[in-house]
Scaffold this motif. Structure first.
Motif, PDB file in Angstrom:
ATOM      1  N   TYR A  38      -4.481   7.188  -5.015  1.00  0.00           N
ATOM      2  CA  TYR A  38      -5.640   6.961  -5.911  1.00  0.00           C
ATOM      3  C   TYR A  38      -6.860   7.750  -5.440  1.00  0.00           C
ATOM      4  O   TYR A  38      -7.582   8.320  -6.267  1.00  0.00           O
TER       5      TYR A  38
ATOM      6  N   GLU B  89     -10.636   8.788   2.689  1.00  0.00           N
ATOM      7  CA  GLU B  89      -9.296   9.019   2.125  1.00  0.00           C
ATOM      8  C   GLU B  89      -9.326  10.050   0.997  1.00  0.00           C
ATOM      9  O   GLU B  89      -8.281  10.443   0.475  1.00  0.00           O
TER      10      GLU B  89
ATOM     11  N   CYS C 257       0.881  -1.177   0.000  1.00  0.00           N
ATOM     12  CA  CYS C 257       0.000   0.000   0.000  1.00  0.00           C
ATOM     13  C   CYS C 257       0.914   1.220   0.000  1.00  0.00           C
ATOM     14  O   CYS C 257       1.610   1.469   0.982  1.00  0.00           O
ATOM     15  N   PRO C 258       0.913   1.980  -1.103  1.00  0.00           N
ATOM     16  CA  PRO C 258       1.793   3.149  -1.180  1.00  0.00           C
ATOM     17  C   PRO C 258       1.602   4.121  -0.013  1.00  0.00           C
ATOM     18  O   PRO C 258       2.568   4.723   0.455  1.00  0.00           O
ATOM     19  N   MET C 259       0.382   4.255   0.477  1.00  0.00           N
ATOM     20  CA  MET C 259       0.187   5.177   1.615  1.00  0.00           C
ATOM     21  C   MET C 259       0.873   4.653   2.868  1.00  0.00           C
ATOM     22  O   MET C 259       1.476   5.423   3.613  1.00  0.00           O
TER      23      MET C 259
ATOM     24  N   CYS D  67      -3.532   8.470   0.143  1.00  0.00           N
ATOM     25  CA  CYS D  67      -3.653   7.408  -0.857  1.00  0.00           C
ATOM     26  C   CYS D  67      -3.569   8.073  -2.226  1.00  0.00           C
ATOM     27  O   CYS D  67      -4.402   8.933  -2.553  1.00  0.00           O
TER      28      CYS D  67
ATOM     29  N   ASN E 288      -3.615   1.312   7.718  1.00  0.00           N
ATOM     30  CA  ASN E 288      -2.797   1.334   6.493  1.00  0.00           C
ATOM     31  C   ASN E 288      -1.423   1.896   6.838  1.00  0.00           C
ATOM     32  O   ASN E 288      -1.078   3.032   6.508  1.00  0.00           O
TER      33      ASN E 288
ATOM     34  N   CYS F 249      -6.349   0.961  -7.833  1.00  0.00           N
ATOM     35  CA  CYS F 249      -5.178   0.591  -7.034  1.00  0.00           C
ATOM     36  C   CYS F 249      -4.588  -0.708  -7.587  1.00  0.00           C
ATOM     37  O   CYS F 249      -5.148  -1.790  -7.383  1.00  0.00           O
TER      38      CYS F 249
HETATM   39 FE1  SF4 Z   1      -3.442   1.776  -0.086  1.00  0.00          FE
HETATM   40 FE2  SF4 Z   1      -4.928   3.472  -1.512  1.00  0.00          FE
HETATM   41 FE3  SF4 Z   1      -4.529   1.003  -2.402  1.00  0.00          FE
HETATM   42 FE4  SF4 Z   1      -6.095   1.459  -0.239  1.00  0.00          FE
HETATM   43  S1  SF4 Z   1      -6.479   2.100  -2.365  1.00  0.00           S
HETATM   44  S2  SF4 Z   1      -4.538  -0.128  -0.452  1.00  0.00           S
HETATM   45  S3  SF4 Z   1      -4.996   3.175   0.686  1.00  0.00           S
HETATM   46  S4  SF4 Z   1      -2.971   2.606  -2.108  1.00  0.00           S
END
Ligand code: SF4
Ligand code: 13P
Length: 301
Positions: free
Chosen positions: A172, A198, A85-87, A170, A113, A258
């Protein structure tokens, strides 16, 4: 769906005494073979309660880590090691310690997250479903929320507390702008707009409801309305349609996609179950303090 591989997964899950959990953003074929689908909070609760010896987590890395924090006696498998998860990667324990020194040690609410090592130095965790409740539960006028600045802004708008935020998000959900919402509303004037916390504050301010992914499933299901604009990752469109047949769901933006949530395939799940591969385990010196932060959240139910 490929029925042969779905049958193979069922047999393997039985043999290994495994439970398959899938996040609401997972592809339809993965949700189709899961024992349970849900948002981050529901999946954590299920992981904490199940009797199964093996948990196959179809989601991203922090979700499997949370399951491992809660159930060290179980084998927790993430069928694709690179589903991250980039966040969650936007905060580290070192940077958090540094920031909290400058704030003279205010309580820290950490969004699930996030990495386990960050949870381990936090006061309490939260999810998108309970951030306001968690903030209100703390006996402090000032708090720090990491890593999502948008969830922090949403929480701040619903508590009397002073909320300091981390500069993460996030990528996205951040893509959705007020202008995009105006355009999709023009195209679907009778639709209600549901936004995930988010999303940017300018976007959540335009929403008819701001809630977690499962919150959206329930809201749409119980609503008298029949059309909805979906302000979250596009994967949610599939379970929305399944839970509320006959209603219409329009993505707020096709760009809210995502890639990490789409990495796990049926073949990955079968391989992981067969070889018990892809184990995620949190070392005890991190797990024990992280468990305290996760448990405090779960006790608020
Ligand atoms: Fe992470 Fe955003 Fe993907 Fe959720 S949608 S897993 S917060 S990158
Ligand atoms: P939920 O907990 O609302 O399902 O959200 C998880 C997530 O990753 C949102 O991007």
């Amino acid at each position: 769906m490929n029925q042969a591989i779905a049958d193979q997964i069922k047999r393997l899950a039985q043999k290994q005494n495994a439970l398959i959990l899938a996040h609401n953003y997972q592809p339809p074929e993965i949700q189709g073979i899961a024992d349970m689908c849900g948002d981050s909070l529901e999946l954590s609760i299920k992981a904490a309660e199940t009797e199964a010896g093996v948990l196959v987590f179809c989601g991203v890395h922090f979700m499997a880590e949370t399951a491992s924090i809660l159930c060290p006696e179980k084998k927790v498998l993430l069928p694709r090691a690179d589903a991250g998860c980039p966040m969650a990667d936007m905060v580290t324990p070192e940077a958090l310690k540094e920031k909290n020194r400058s704030l003279t040690g205010v309580p820290v609410i950490t969004y699930v997250n996030s990495p386990a090592a960050v949870k381990a130095i936090s006061t309490v965790c939260c999810t998108s479903a309970n951030s306001v409740k968690v903030a209100n539960s703390l006996d402090a006028g000032e708090i720090l929320m990491v890593p999502d600045r948008n969830l922090a802004a949403y929480t701040a708008a619903h508590t009397d507390k002073t909320v300091h935020c981390w500069d993460g998000c996030c990528p996205y959900h951040e893509r959705l702008t007020p202008e995009m919402v105006r355009q999709v509303r023009q195209a679907h004037p009778n639709a209600l707009f549901m936004a995930h916390p988010e999303c940017r504050p300018e976007v959540t301010a335009m929403a008819d409801v701001v809630t977690s992914t499962s919150g959206m499933l329930n809201f749409a299901n119980q609503s008298d309305h029949s059309e909805f604009i979906v302000g979250t990752e596009v994967g949610l469109i599939y379970p929305l349609g399944k839970a509320s047949p006959g209603k219409s769901f329009y993505p707020a933006s096709d760009r809210m996609y995502c890639a990490d949530m789409k990495k796990i395939t049926l073949a990955d799940v079968a391989r992981s179950l067969e070889q018990l591969s892809g184990e995620v385990r949190v070392p005890e010196d991190v797990r024990v303090p992280a468990l305290s932060a996760v448990k405090k959240m779960l006790m608020l139910r």
